[in-house]
Design a protein around this motif. Structure first.
Motif, short mmCIF file in Angstrom:
data_model
loop_
_atom_site.label_atom_id
_atom_site.label_comp_id
_atom_site.label_asym_id
_atom_site.label_seq_id
_atom_site.Cartn_x
_atom_site.Cartn_y
_atom_site.Cartn_z
N LEU A 43 0.82 -1.21 0.00
CA LEU A 43 0.00 0.00 0.00
C LEU A 43 0.86 1.27 0.00
O LEU A 43 0.43 2.31 -0.50
N GLN A 44 2.05 1.19 0.55
CA GLN A 44 2.98 2.32 0.50
C GLN A 44 3.73 2.38 -0.83
O GLN A 44 4.46 3.34 -1.07
N GLN A 45 3.59 1.34 -1.64
CA GLN A 45 4.26 1.23 -2.94
C GLN A 45 5.78 1.19 -2.79
O GLN A 45 6.52 1.78 -3.56
N THR A 46 6.21 0.49 -1.74
CA THR A 46 7.64 0.30 -1.51
C THR A 46 8.05 -1.17 -1.62
O THR A 46 9.24 -1.47 -1.75
N ARG A 122 -5.95 1.66 -6.19
CA ARG A 122 -5.12 1.81 -4.99
C ARG A 122 -5.79 2.74 -3.97
O ARG A 122 -5.66 2.53 -2.75
N LEU A 123 -6.49 3.75 -4.44
CA LEU A 123 -7.20 4.63 -3.52
C LEU A 123 -8.32 3.87 -2.82
O LEU A 123 -8.53 4.02 -1.61
N SER A 124 -9.02 3.03 -3.55
CA SER A 124 -10.06 2.20 -2.94
C SER A 124 -9.47 1.22 -1.94
O SER A 124 -10.04 0.98 -0.87
N PHE A 125 -8.31 0.65 -2.27
CA PHE A 125 -7.65 -0.26 -1.33
C PHE A 125 -7.29 0.46 -0.04
O PHE A 125 -7.46 -0.08 1.06
N LEU A 126 -6.78 1.68 -0.17
CA LEU A 126 -6.43 2.45 1.03
C LEU A 126 -7.66 2.74 1.88
O LEU A 126 -7.61 2.65 3.11
N ASN A 127 -8.76 3.09 1.23
CA ASN A 127 -9.98 3.38 1.98
C ASN A 127 -10.53 2.15 2.68
O ASN A 127 -10.98 2.22 3.83
N LEU A 128 -10.51 1.00 1.98
CA LEU A 128 -11.12 -0.21 2.53
C LEU A 128 -10.21 -0.95 3.49
O LEU A 128 -10.63 -1.38 4.57
N ALA A 140 -3.87 8.95 6.22
CA ALA A 140 -4.31 10.19 5.58
C ALA A 140 -3.25 10.71 4.60
O ALA A 140 -3.58 11.19 3.51
N HIS A 141 -1.99 10.59 4.99
CA HIS A 141 -0.89 11.03 4.11
C HIS A 141 -0.85 10.18 2.84
O HIS A 141 -0.71 10.71 1.72
N LEU A 142 -0.99 8.88 2.98
CA LEU A 142 -0.97 7.99 1.82
C LEU A 142 -2.15 8.26 0.89
O LEU A 142 -2.01 8.22 -0.34
N LYS A 143 -3.31 8.56 1.47
CA LYS A 143 -4.48 8.87 0.65
C LYS A 143 -4.27 10.16 -0.14
O LYS A 143 -4.61 10.23 -1.32
N GLU A 145 -1.44 11.37 -1.14
CA GLU A 145 -0.50 11.06 -2.23
C GLU A 145 -1.20 10.35 -3.38
O GLU A 145 -0.96 10.67 -4.55
N GLN A 146 -2.08 9.41 -3.05
CA GLN A 146 -2.74 8.65 -4.11
C GLN A 146 -3.77 9.49 -4.85
O GLN A 146 -3.92 9.36 -6.07
N ILE A 147 -4.45 10.37 -4.15
CA ILE A 147 -5.37 11.30 -4.81
C ILE A 147 -4.60 12.17 -5.79
O ILE A 147 -5.05 12.43 -6.91
N GLY A 148 -3.40 12.61 -5.38
CA GLY A 148 -2.56 13.39 -6.28
C GLY A 148 -2.20 12.62 -7.53
O GLY A 148 -2.20 13.16 -8.64
N ARG A 149 -1.91 11.33 -7.39
CA ARG A 149 -1.60 10.50 -8.56
C ARG A 149 -2.82 10.38 -9.47
O ARG A 149 -2.68 10.35 -10.70
N CYS A 150 -4.00 10.29 -8.87
CA CYS A 150 -5.22 10.20 -9.68
C CYS A 150 -5.42 11.48 -10.50
O CYS A 150 -5.74 11.42 -11.70
N PHE A 151 -5.21 12.63 -9.88
CA PHE A 151 -5.35 13.89 -10.60
C PHE A 151 -4.30 14.00 -11.71
O PHE A 151 -4.61 14.47 -12.81
N LYS A 152 -3.08 13.59 -11.44
CA LYS A 152 -2.05 13.63 -12.48
C LYS A 152 -2.42 12.73 -13.65
O LYS A 152 -2.21 13.09 -14.82
N THR A 153 -2.99 11.57 -13.35
CA THR A 153 -3.40 10.65 -14.41
C THR A 153 -4.50 11.28 -15.26
O THR A 153 -4.49 11.16 -16.49
#
Length: 199
Positions: A43-46, A122-128, A140-143, A145-153
């Motif tokens: 989930l941290q993508q590491t 990935r955003l859904s995975f973080l939420n669930l 909250a920090h990870l969410k 970051e992932q929302i930012g990736r969604c907007f960039k996409t």
């Protein structure tokens, strides 16, 4: 693994995909890991040791679950793994035991890669599943970051004229309640007027 490590629910290994070796990154002097460590890393993508299509699952765990794969996800195998890992261990064989064929008509090539579906899910995975793996502030920090990736996409898709891809991610943010105000209205409008890119 099954007899020696009864808490291991999933066993993974290195995988050859085309000319690449995937699922690397775990310490090679260790073969059993806390599932929570694997789930957090994913989930941290590491950490990326999970290759669900080629993993081995403990049969009694599969039999106990009336529905093993949650139907609401395209990447339903990853969702099932995240649902299991917070309470079990993960075994790993540091050898190439699996092979994945690369071809242009697969679901991965035609849907997942073109639409970049994992960015949305990935955003859904973080939420669930995130609350099982992280403290609230870290989650909250990870969410964010992932929302930012969604907007960039979305923005990259619009710039490339990929209206269908942009709409897919706009709808994903709407479902998560993360698209509002003027920016949300603008992205909805742009994704609706730009046609899908040619196949």
């Amino acid at each position: 693994f099954a007899e020696k490590f009864p808490n291991v629910a999933i066993i993974g290994s290195l995988r050859r995909r085309g000319g690449r070796i995937e699922c690397k990154g775990l310490p090679t002097d260790q073969s059993v890991f806390p599932g929570k460590y694997i789930g957090r890393g994913y989930l941290q993508q590491t950490l990326f040791p999970i290759a669900p299509s080629s993993g081995m699952l403990r049969s009694e765990i599969v039999r106990k679950r009336p529905v093993f794969y949650p139907a609401e996800f395209l990447h339903t195998d990853i969702a099932a793994y995240l649902d299991l890992l917070d309470g079990t261990d993960f075994g790993f064989v540091h050898e190439i035991l699996n092979f994945s064929r690369v071809h242009h008509t697969s679901i991965t090539s035609t849907v997942a890669n073109r639409r970049r579906t994992l960015v949305r899910e990935r955003l859904s995975f973080l939420n669930l599943y995130g609350p099982r793996y992280f403290e609230p502030a870290e989650l909250a920090h990870l969410k964010r970051e992932q929302i930012g990736r969604c907007f960039k996409t979305i923005l990259r898709s619009l710039a490339r004229g990929e209206g269908a891809v942009a709409r897919y991610h706009v709808e994903g943010l709407e479902k998560q309640g993360k698209l509002s105000g003027l920016s949300g209205t603008l992205l909805r409008f742009l994704s609706s007027v730009i046609p899908a890119a040619p196949a």
